[in-house]
Enzyme design. Structure first.
Site: not given
Length: 317
Positions: A33-34, A37, A92, A173, A231, A264
């Protein structure tokens, strides 16, 4: 002599059961999961120099048991993990194309993490949570899965925490499918950016969410945030800190296997290095190397031995 306690990082969000491609049409099961991570890569970057907690809700099922075991195996403090008897973790699956780009299918509409504040952490926990950490990290996904009342409670936590000098880090995100509308996503994002000290955003997301046409346009919109990192994938990142703008290039990668968790892992490396007092430029340079290593392996979380080797190389330089 007073012993200084370790810096405390809280990552708030959702861990899910991950199914990623393996050989001969089979799938490998993991947890990711973001924000999880990011927590893992922050811990791996900082070693025992940062106390990192994950704040989420899980069920009482066997997957949730193994999930918590996984947190502990990665040295994550699980004190704030809430267990809900009538809920299950989300799930997922990942599909990869020939270029290593990924697409996802989700089963998370009634996941335990969505009830983190509504059934787990309630009003009586707000003050305690607000007093417990030095840096709070969350993402647009963390916000998207919460209802309005839960977001209000989380906002109270962040306001109280910042009032005593703690900081908030946020990655927009943007995942359109998690929001009722683009307008809702914009409104909630702007609301929480007003409480953000470190913005770690991806330009592609800013384009999708706010229709930004340039990095300078994104920087202008985020001008009220003290520290901004935009980013830009393989093109590096642009940082604004103390009103100074710098560009930090990426480290070239020969082969991209899986871009899952690239952003992440960057966030984890960057936040850990900043919490250990590295400059934004030094933190970003390391974070690029970490993300560049991560995308050469399948799955969100790469073998710990690989990150350990990277840290050894960094230390010896």
């Amino acid at each position: 002599m007073t012993t200084r306690s370790l810096p405390r990082l809280a990552c708030i969000g959702e861990c899910m059961v991950e199914l990623s491609p393996a050989d001969r049409g089979l799938y490998k099961q993991a947890f990711a999961g973001d924000t999880l991570n990011t927590a893992i890569y922050a811990i791996r970057t900082a070693g025992k120099s940062i106390d990192t907690s994950y704040i989420t809700a899980v069920g009482n099922d066997h997957f949730s048991d193994r999930m918590i075991d996984f947190f502990q195996s990665e040295n994550i403090n699980s004190q704030w993990v809430v267990r809900l008897a009538d809920k299950l973790p989300g799930l997922y699956s990942i599909e990869l194309d020939q270029y290593g780009e990924r697409s996802f299918s989700y089963w998370r509409n009634d996941s335990a993490a969505r009830a983190l504040f509504s059934h787990g952490l309630k009003e009586r926990h707000v003050a305690e949570l607000a007093e417990s950490f030095d840096l709070y990290y969350l993402s647009g996904i963390s916000l998207a899965i919460l209802d309005d009342h839960s977001r209000s409670l989380l906002k109270q936590v962040l306001i109280r925490a910042r009032a005593r000098g703690a900081r908030v880090a946020y990655d927009s995100n943007y995942r359109p499918r998690l929001w009722k509308s683009k307008a809702e996503a914009q409104a909630v994002t702007l609301e929480f950016l007003a409480l953000t000290d470190i913005a770690l955003v991806t330009f592609d997301d800013e384009q999708s969410l706010f229709d930004d046409q340039s990095v300078s346009q994104t920087l202008s919109r985020l001008s009220s945030v003290g520290e901004v990192v935009i980013k830009q994938g393989s093109e590096g990142c642009t940082i604004v800190h103390n009103q100074n703008t710098v560009y930090v290039p990426t480290t070239p990668v020969s082969e991209v296997v899986d871009t899952t968790s690239a952003g992440d892992s960057f966030n984890g490396g960057y936040l850990a290095r900043r919490m250990l007092d590295d400059s934004p430029e030094v933190a970003a340079a390391f974070a690029h190397k970490l993300a560049g290593t991560v995308i050469q392996y399948k799955g969100a979380i790469i073998p710990e031995a690989v990150t350990s080797q990277l840290l050894e190389i960094e230390t010896s330089c």
